[in-house]
Enzyme design. Structure first.
Site, PDB file in Angstrom:
ATOM      1  CB  ILE A   6      -3.007  -4.029 -10.915  1.00 15.54           C
ATOM      2  CG1 ILE A   6      -3.869  -3.198 -11.879  1.00 15.54           C
ATOM      3  CG2 ILE A   6      -2.363  -3.128  -9.860  1.00 15.54           C
ATOM      4  CD1 ILE A   6      -5.066  -2.499 -11.201  1.00 15.54           C
ATOM      5  CG  ASN A  88       1.380  -0.845  -7.334  1.00 14.24           C
ATOM      6  OD1 ASN A  88       1.633   0.314  -6.985  1.00 14.24           O
ATOM      7  ND2 ASN A  88       0.836  -1.735  -6.506  1.00 14.24           N
ATOM      8  CE1 TYR A 154      11.149   1.702  -2.219  1.00 20.80           C
ATOM      9  CE2 TYR A 154      11.505   4.040  -1.885  1.00 20.80           C
ATOM     10  CZ  TYR A 154      10.704   3.003  -2.322  1.00 20.80           C
ATOM     11  OH  TYR A 154       9.473   3.262  -2.869  1.00 20.80           O
ATOM     12  CE  LYS A 158       9.937   1.882  -5.897  1.00 21.71           C
ATOM     13  NZ  LYS A 158       8.860   1.264  -6.691  1.00 21.71           N
ATOM     14  CB  VAL A 187       1.452   7.473  -1.435  1.00 23.25           C
ATOM     15  CG1 VAL A 187      -0.023   7.211  -1.713  1.00 23.25           C
ATOM     16  CG2 VAL A 187       2.144   8.063  -2.654  1.00 23.25           C
TER      17      VAL A 187
HETATM   18  P1  NDP Z   1       1.639  -0.941  -0.030  1.00 25.48           P
HETATM   19  O1  NDP Z   1       2.556  -1.561   0.949  1.00 25.48           O
HETATM   20  O2  NDP Z   1       0.326  -0.450   0.455  1.00 25.48           O
HETATM   21  O3  NDP Z   1       1.390  -1.919  -1.259  1.00 25.48           O
HETATM   22  C1  NDP Z   1       2.442  -2.664  -1.808  1.00 25.48           C
HETATM   23  C2  NDP Z   1       1.873  -3.785  -2.645  1.00 25.48           C
HETATM   24  O4  NDP Z   1       2.968  -4.535  -3.205  1.00 25.48           O
HETATM   25  C3  NDP Z   1       1.018  -4.733  -1.829  1.00 25.48           C
HETATM   26  O5  NDP Z   1      -0.134  -5.062  -2.559  1.00 25.48           O
HETATM   27  C4  NDP Z   1       1.916  -5.960  -1.679  1.00 25.48           C
HETATM   28  O6  NDP Z   1       1.091  -7.127  -1.642  1.00 25.48           O
HETATM   29  C5  NDP Z   1       2.708  -5.913  -2.976  1.00 25.48           C
HETATM   30  N1  NDP Z   1       3.954  -6.663  -2.886  1.00 25.48           N
HETATM   31  C6  NDP Z   1       4.993  -6.453  -2.057  1.00 25.48           C
HETATM   32  N2  NDP Z   1       5.921  -7.411  -2.231  1.00 25.48           N
HETATM   33  C7  NDP Z   1       5.433  -8.247  -3.193  1.00 25.48           C
HETATM   34  C8  NDP Z   1       5.914  -9.435  -3.801  1.00 25.48           C
HETATM   35  N3  NDP Z   1       7.101  -9.973  -3.464  1.00 25.48           N
HETATM   36  N4  NDP Z   1       5.154 -10.029  -4.745  1.00 25.48           N
HETATM   37  C9  NDP Z   1       3.971  -9.498  -5.105  1.00 25.48           C
HETATM   38  N5  NDP Z   1       3.452  -8.392  -4.567  1.00 25.48           N
HETATM   39  C10 NDP Z   1       4.180  -7.781  -3.611  1.00 25.48           C
HETATM   40  O7  NDP Z   1       2.468   0.255  -0.682  1.00 25.48           O
HETATM   41  P2  NDP Z   1       2.123   1.293  -1.852  1.00 25.48           P
HETATM   42  O8  NDP Z   1       0.797   1.040  -2.426  1.00 25.48           O
HETATM   43  O9  NDP Z   1       2.445   2.617  -1.348  1.00 25.48           O
HETATM   44  O10 NDP Z   1       3.260   0.895  -2.899  1.00 25.48           O
HETATM   45  C11 NDP Z   1       3.005   0.589  -4.253  1.00 25.48           C
HETATM   46  C12 NDP Z   1       4.213   1.018  -5.074  1.00 25.48           C
HETATM   47  O11 NDP Z   1       4.357   2.431  -4.999  1.00 25.48           O
HETATM   48  C13 NDP Z   1       5.540   0.431  -4.625  1.00 25.48           C
HETATM   49  O12 NDP Z   1       6.290   0.091  -5.764  1.00 25.48           O
HETATM   50  C14 NDP Z   1       6.195   1.583  -3.883  1.00 25.48           C
HETATM   51  O13 NDP Z   1       7.597   1.488  -3.891  1.00 25.48           O
HETATM   52  C15 NDP Z   1       5.701   2.755  -4.693  1.00 25.48           C
HETATM   53  N6  NDP Z   1       5.745   4.030  -4.028  1.00 25.48           N
HETATM   54  C16 NDP Z   1       5.098   4.221  -2.822  1.00 25.48           C
HETATM   55  C17 NDP Z   1       5.174   5.447  -2.203  1.00 25.48           C
HETATM   56  C18 NDP Z   1       4.559   5.709  -0.870  1.00 25.48           C
HETATM   57  O14 NDP Z   1       4.924   6.726  -0.224  1.00 25.48           O
HETATM   58  N7  NDP Z   1       3.614   4.901  -0.403  1.00 25.48           N
HETATM   59  C19 NDP Z   1       5.863   6.565  -2.823  1.00 25.48           C
HETATM   60  C20 NDP Z   1       6.513   6.255  -4.055  1.00 25.48           C
HETATM   61  C21 NDP Z   1       6.419   5.036  -4.636  1.00 25.48           C
HETATM   62  P3  NDP Z   1       1.366  -8.437  -0.771  1.00 25.48           P
HETATM   63  O15 NDP Z   1       1.991  -8.011   0.512  1.00 25.48           O
HETATM   64  O16 NDP Z   1      -0.011  -9.020  -0.633  1.00 25.48           O
HETATM   65  O17 NDP Z   1       2.241  -9.258  -1.638  1.00 25.48           O
HETATM   66  C1  8X3 Z   2       8.378   6.073  -1.262  1.00 26.99           C
HETATM   67  C2  8X3 Z   2       8.548   7.513  -0.941  1.00 26.99           C
HETATM   68  O1  8X3 Z   2       9.859   9.247   0.324  1.00 26.99           O
HETATM   69  O2  8X3 Z   2       9.854   7.007   1.245  1.00 26.99           O
HETATM   70  O3  8X3 Z   2       8.918   5.725  -2.477  1.00 26.99           O
HETATM   71  O4  8X3 Z   2      11.123   7.500  -0.731  1.00 26.99           O
HETATM   72  S1  8X3 Z   2       9.919   7.811   0.006  1.00 26.99           S
END
Ligand code: NDP
Ligand code: 8X3
Length: 255
Positions: A6, A88, A154, A158, A187
């Site tokens: 992951i 992710n 962004y 995506k 989320v």
């Molecule tokens: P978080 O910010 O909570 O988690 C993002 C994770 O990505 C963290 O663990 C961060 O870890 C890691 N990350 C960011 N940049 C890097 C990097 N350069 N190298 C390695 N790891 C990295 O957000 P979410 O859990 O919400 O996001 C997870 C995924 O889901 C993303 O791809 C996001 O675009 C997608 N998503 C999120 C939505 C939302 O509304 N939350 C909706 C749709 C999609 P660290 O900072 O320790 O590196």
């Molecule tokens: C994250 C959800 O609505 O900010 O991918 O695009 S939104």
């Protein structure tokens, strides 16, 4: 036991996936992100709750092509077989009009969400060669299905994940590797705080007066996708909070 890698496991959806999959007692977990301390805390928590869970964490910035390659080469011998990759790691930076947005923000999103996903996939695939049950799950977004005001780059990253998800499914067909994407709406994780660069109040406003999805909602869907029999693949899944109709049209109600 299937071994699951992951990316972005230090927070949000990645962290929730790690905890849920650990609870199922069917998976070995390889977890990475940039924040080592968060990964170590998560490892400790998982081992405390699920002492039989085999887990290895390593620090990785997915944007660094060389480091990604080295991270796989340096995996301990017993971790050099991977069945499942959950792509992710990702982020948004800013919510600005294209004529006003920062090029650094664009680079960070493109380097993480698009190039990072590609680097990890490329260097992970050789370790999936011998898997009888190989599966890649890509985290897309509603932003990969539609474009909204100020979402520009962004959304572009995506949409690229959406295209790569389809492309991987075609290219990896002969190898029998399943490819799925999960595309969530809102989320509540660290996502908005990261997008607004630490502005907690602005981040909170995003989820004000509605019930967003939680990271565990997405983790449950990912666990379900992984639990399907070998001949069944969920190609592409769009999941929204009930209170969200499109990327920007939401219903807010005071309790
Ligand atoms: P978080 O910010 O909570 O988690 C993002 C994770 O990505 C963290 O663990 C961060 O870890 C890691 N990350 C960011 N940049 C890097 C990097 N350069 N190298 C390695 N790891 C990295 O957000 P979410 O859990 O919400 O996001 C997870 C995924 O889901 C993303 O791809 C996001 O675009 C997608 N998503 C999120 C939505 C939302 O509304 N939350 C909706 C749709 C999609 P660290 O900072 O320790 O590196
Ligand atoms: C994250 C959800 O609505 O900010 O991918 O695009 S939104």
């Amino acid at each position: 036991m299937r071994t699951v890698l992951i990316t972005g496991a230090s927070s949000g959806i990645g962290e929730a996936c790690a905890e849920l999959l650990a609870s199922e007692n069917k998976y070995r977990l390889l977890l990475c992100a940039r924040r080592t301390s968060k990964l170590l805390e998560l490892k400790e928590k998982i081992i405390k709750n699920y002492p039989d869970c085999d887990i290895h964490v390593f620090t990785l910035d997915v944007r660094d092509q060389i480091k990604v390659k080295e991270a796989f080469q340096e995996l301990p011998h017993t971790w050099q077989h991977i069945d499942v990759l959950i792509n992710n790691a990702g982020l948004s930076q800013g919510l600005d009009l294209i004529q006003e947005a920062s090029i650094d923000d664009w680079d960070r999103m493109i380097d993480t969400n698009l190039k990072g996903l590609l680097y990890v996939t490329k260097h992970c695939l050789p370790y999936m060669e011998n898997s009888k049950n190989a599966h890649i799950i890509n985290l897309g977004s509603i932003a990969g299905k539609e474009v909204y005001l100020r979402g520009n780059v962004y959304c572009a990253t995506k949409h690229a994940v959406d295209a790569l998800n389809k492309a991987m499914r075609i290219d990896l067909l002969e190898k029998g590797i399943k490819v799925s994407s999960v595309n969530p709406g809102m989320v509540e994780t660290e996502f908005s705080e990261v997008r607004f660069k630490g502005d907690k109040n602005r981040a909170k406003e995003v989820y004000k007066d509605l019930v967003p999805l939680s990271a565990i909602d997405i983790a449950e869907i990912i666990a379900f996708i992984l639990s399907r029999p070998a001949h069944v693949n969920i190609n592409d899944l769009l999941v929204m909070p009930t209170a969200q109709a499109t990327g920007t049209i939401v219903k807010r109600e005071k309790e």
